[in-house]
Design a protein around this motif. Structure first.
Motif, PDB file in Angstrom:
ATOM      1  N   GLY A 281     -41.734 -12.361 -50.871  1.00 41.88           N
ATOM      2  CA  GLY A 281     -42.412 -11.571 -51.900  1.00 41.88           C
ATOM      3  C   GLY A 281     -42.927 -12.421 -53.038  1.00 41.88           C
ATOM      4  O   GLY A 281     -42.163 -12.966 -53.831  1.00 41.88           O
TER       5      GLY A 281
ATOM      6  N   THR B 188     -38.702  -8.241 -47.751  1.00 45.05           N
ATOM      7  CA  THR B 188     -40.028  -7.798 -48.173  1.00 45.05           C
ATOM      8  C   THR B 188     -40.104  -6.275 -48.209  1.00 45.05           C
ATOM      9  O   THR B 188     -40.710  -5.683 -49.111  1.00 45.05           O
ATOM     10  CB  THR B 188     -41.102  -8.351 -47.221  1.00 45.05           C
ATOM     11  OG1 THR B 188     -41.001  -9.776 -47.166  1.00 45.05           O
ATOM     12  CG2 THR B 188     -42.499  -7.973 -47.696  1.00 45.05           C
TER      13      THR B 188
ATOM     14  N   LYS C 175     -37.365  -3.255 -54.906  1.00 46.84           N
ATOM     15  CA  LYS C 175     -37.332  -4.336 -55.889  1.00 46.84           C
ATOM     16  C   LYS C 175     -37.402  -3.722 -57.280  1.00 46.84           C
ATOM     17  O   LYS C 175     -37.948  -2.633 -57.445  1.00 46.84           O
ATOM     18  CB  LYS C 175     -38.520  -5.279 -55.675  1.00 46.84           C
ATOM     19  CG  LYS C 175     -38.555  -5.906 -54.295  1.00 46.84           C
ATOM     20  CD  LYS C 175     -39.907  -6.516 -53.991  1.00 46.84           C
ATOM     21  CE  LYS C 175     -39.931  -7.083 -52.576  1.00 46.84           C
ATOM     22  NZ  LYS C 175     -39.753  -6.029 -51.546  1.00 46.84           N
TER      23      LYS C 175
ATOM     24  N   TYR D 274     -38.309  -4.415 -61.517  1.00 48.95           N
ATOM     25  CA  TYR D 274     -39.013  -5.238 -62.488  1.00 48.95           C
ATOM     26  C   TYR D 274     -38.797  -4.704 -63.896  1.00 48.95           C
ATOM     27  O   TYR D 274     -38.739  -3.491 -64.106  1.00 48.95           O
ATOM     28  CB  TYR D 274     -40.524  -5.235 -62.213  1.00 48.95           C
ATOM     29  CG  TYR D 274     -40.928  -5.699 -60.840  1.00 48.95           C
ATOM     30  CD1 TYR D 274     -41.299  -7.022 -60.618  1.00 48.95           C
ATOM     31  CD2 TYR D 274     -40.954  -4.809 -59.761  1.00 48.95           C
ATOM     32  CE1 TYR D 274     -41.673  -7.459 -59.351  1.00 48.95           C
ATOM     33  CE2 TYR D 274     -41.330  -5.234 -58.487  1.00 48.95           C
ATOM     34  CZ  TYR D 274     -41.689  -6.554 -58.295  1.00 48.95           C
ATOM     35  OH  TYR D 274     -42.054  -6.973 -57.048  1.00 48.95           O
TER      36      TYR D 274
ATOM     37  N   THR E 124     -38.441   0.438 -60.365  1.00 51.50           N
ATOM     38  CA  THR E 124     -37.923   0.142 -59.034  1.00 51.50           C
ATOM     39  C   THR E 124     -38.921   0.697 -58.036  1.00 51.50           C
ATOM     40  O   THR E 124     -39.289   1.877 -58.112  1.00 51.50           O
ATOM     41  CB  THR E 124     -36.546   0.794 -58.809  1.00 51.50           C
ATOM     42  OG1 THR E 124     -35.639   0.324 -59.794  1.00 51.50           O
ATOM     43  CG2 THR E 124     -36.009   0.460 -57.420  1.00 51.50           C
TER      44      THR E 124
ATOM     45  N   LYS F 205     -42.391  -2.076 -51.271  1.00 51.50           N
ATOM     46  CA  LYS F 205     -43.219  -3.270 -51.092  1.00 51.50           C
ATOM     47  C   LYS F 205     -44.685  -2.971 -51.388  1.00 51.50           C
ATOM     48  O   LYS F 205     -45.142  -1.827 -51.305  1.00 51.50           O
ATOM     49  CB  LYS F 205     -43.074  -3.804 -49.666  1.00 51.50           C
ATOM     50  CG  LYS F 205     -43.707  -2.927 -48.598  1.00 51.50           C
ATOM     51  CD  LYS F 205     -43.656  -3.633 -47.254  1.00 51.50           C
ATOM     52  CE  LYS F 205     -44.338  -2.798 -46.173  1.00 51.50           C
ATOM     53  NZ  LYS F 205     -44.345  -3.477 -44.869  1.00 51.50           N
TER      54      LYS F 205
ATOM     55  N   ARG G 105     -38.966 -10.027 -62.376  1.00 50.57           N
ATOM     56  CA  ARG G 105     -38.324  -9.325 -61.270  1.00 50.57           C
ATOM     57  C   ARG G 105     -36.819  -9.555 -61.396  1.00 50.57           C
ATOM     58  O   ARG G 105     -36.352 -10.688 -61.285  1.00 50.57           O
ATOM     59  CB  ARG G 105     -38.850  -9.828 -59.927  1.00 50.57           C
ATOM     60  CG  ARG G 105     -38.276  -9.054 -58.747  1.00 50.57           C
ATOM     61  CD  ARG G 105     -39.195  -9.105 -57.525  1.00 50.57           C
ATOM     62  NE  ARG G 105     -39.375 -10.447 -57.020  1.00 50.57           N
ATOM     63  CZ  ARG G 105     -40.385 -10.817 -56.209  1.00 50.57           C
ATOM     64  NH1 ARG G 105     -41.295  -9.928 -55.861  1.00 50.57           N
ATOM     65  NH2 ARG G 105     -40.472 -12.049 -55.766  1.00 50.57           N
TER      66      ARG G 105
ATOM     67  N   TRP H 298     -34.298  -7.895 -59.584  1.00 49.95           N
ATOM     68  CA  TRP H 298     -33.638  -7.959 -58.280  1.00 49.95           C
ATOM     69  C   TRP H 298     -34.620  -7.616 -57.174  1.00 49.95           C
ATOM     70  O   TRP H 298     -35.642  -6.969 -57.407  1.00 49.95           O
ATOM     71  CB  TRP H 298     -32.384  -7.085 -58.206  1.00 49.95           C
ATOM     72  CG  TRP H 298     -32.499  -5.615 -58.518  1.00 49.95           C
ATOM     73  CD1 TRP H 298     -32.255  -5.000 -59.714  1.00 49.95           C
ATOM     74  CD2 TRP H 298     -32.860  -4.559 -57.609  1.00 49.95           C
ATOM     75  NE1 TRP H 298     -32.440  -3.638 -59.612  1.00 49.95           N
ATOM     76  CE2 TRP H 298     -32.799  -3.342 -58.334  1.00 49.95           C
ATOM     77  CE3 TRP H 298     -33.221  -4.526 -56.269  1.00 49.95           C
ATOM     78  CZ2 TRP H 298     -33.108  -2.107 -57.759  1.00 49.95           C
ATOM     79  CZ3 TRP H 298     -33.532  -3.297 -55.689  1.00 49.95           C
ATOM     80  CH2 TRP H 298     -33.459  -2.109 -56.431  1.00 49.95           C
ATOM     81  N   SER H 299     -34.284  -8.089 -55.983  1.00 50.14           N
ATOM     82  CA  SER H 299     -35.099  -7.847 -54.794  1.00 50.14           C
ATOM     83  C   SER H 299     -34.156  -7.677 -53.620  1.00 50.14           C
ATOM     84  O   SER H 299     -33.508  -8.636 -53.196  1.00 50.14           O
ATOM     85  CB  SER H 299     -36.051  -9.024 -54.550  1.00 50.14           C
ATOM     86  OG  SER H 299     -36.809  -8.831 -53.366  1.00 50.14           O
TER      87      SER H 299
END
Length: 305
Positions: free
Chosen positions: A44, A69, A73, A75, A173, A176, A202, A204-205
């Motif tokens: 990503g 991916t 995720k 931000y 949150t 993709k 970001r 967490w992913s």
């Protein structure tokens, strides 16, 4: 016959807390060099000015990249109200301005339509392909083109801070393919005051969190030393969202040859995607059916050639 890649047969994940001012590709290349790895890739892209989680897969772990991916995720980003830019971020040229400044209540109300399954038009300065060319290249050439809207799942979008009248800090949150810059642009349009991203991180992913990441300075300092290997997470860290099944001794042999193999009963349901292990080591990812895993991806360890 394919040429063998140079470097170490090292597999696993390295989570980097990416700094601003460098591309994701440059970070991957730095990590690959520092670890002497023969294969690396990220799960990503982050824009050059964005910071935070950049999960880098090494060796056989690159086969698990799609599972990160596709994962959710999160931000945290700052929107500059009152200005639109041609890139939808602070690097671009200001193309429109407004003196209007919405209240916190108005901002919160405007966030609601951005939740759930939405249709989003990526920024013109993005890597989206238009007739075989990158959109950002066409944008730099002042070409006249449109980008089709695409679906995006937004799990959560909340106001977390309002430092001053010109700025709002949001946390999102999402699934993709989302562009935070487009959220800022479209929110500004919805509020009638314009907007662009000022800062983006970001946090967490999937299973990877920024607070667990290694800095690029640490990567440089520990390059080519065993100490850097200590920061590696196992290959299976990229499979955290899939159920694990244990192989039978006979099943592991069949799976390693790319055939369906017997596994012991576990948490996977019929037709569900799962991953299989044997003696604590990942063997394959596949579809569970009637006591067997039908492999989609098979992992090769260095000892297996």
């Amino acid at each position: 016959m394919a040429r063998k890649r140079k470097g170490r047969d090292i597999s696993g994940w390295l989570v980097v807390d990416k700094p601003a001012g460098i591309t994701s590709t440059a970070v991957v290349n730095k990590v690959r060099w520092a670890l002497g790895a023969n294969k690396a890739g990220h799960a990503g892209t982050l824009d050059p000015d964005a910071t935070g989680v950049l999960a880098i897969a090494l060796g056989e772990a690159t086969k698990t990249v799609p599972y990160i991916t596709d994962a959710l995720k999160a931000y945290v980003f700052t929107v500059r109200l009152g200005q639109a830019t041609n890139t939808d971020d602070a690097e671009g040229e200001v193309i429109a301005e407004s003196d209007l400044r919405p209240t916190d209540t108005q901002i919160k109300e405007a966030l609601t339509p951005f939740l759930g399954e939405i249709m989003q038009v990526p920024p013109k300065f993005s890597a989206v392909k238009i007739d075989g060319q990158r959109a950002y290249k066409l944008a730099r050439e002042d070409a006249d083109f449109e980008i089709a809207a695409r679906p995006l799942w937004v799990e959560e979008l909340v106001l977390v801070d309002r430092p001053d009248a010109d700025h709002v800090v949001l946390e999102m949150t999402c699934g993709k393919g989302g562009y935070v810059r487009a959220i800022a642009r479209d929110l500004g349009a919805a509020l009638g005051c314009f907007g662009h991203v000022r800062e983006l991180r970001r946090i967490w992913s999937g299973p990877f969190e920024a607070e667990d990441g290694i800095s690029l300075e640490q990567v440089d300092a520990l390059a080519k030393t065993p100490a850097l290997d200590e920061y590696l997470m196992p290959l299976e860290a990229g499979l955290a969202d899939l159920p694990e099944l244990k192989c039978t001794p006979e099943g592991v042999v069949r799976l390693r040859n790319g055939n369906p193999g017997m596994v012991y009963p576990g948490d996977a349901e019929y037709g569900e995607e799962a991953w299989a292990s044997f003696q604590g080591r990942p063997v394959a990812v596949g579809i569970y059916k009637s006591g067997e895993l039908h492999p989609v991806r098979v992992f090769v360890t260095p000892s297996e050639g």
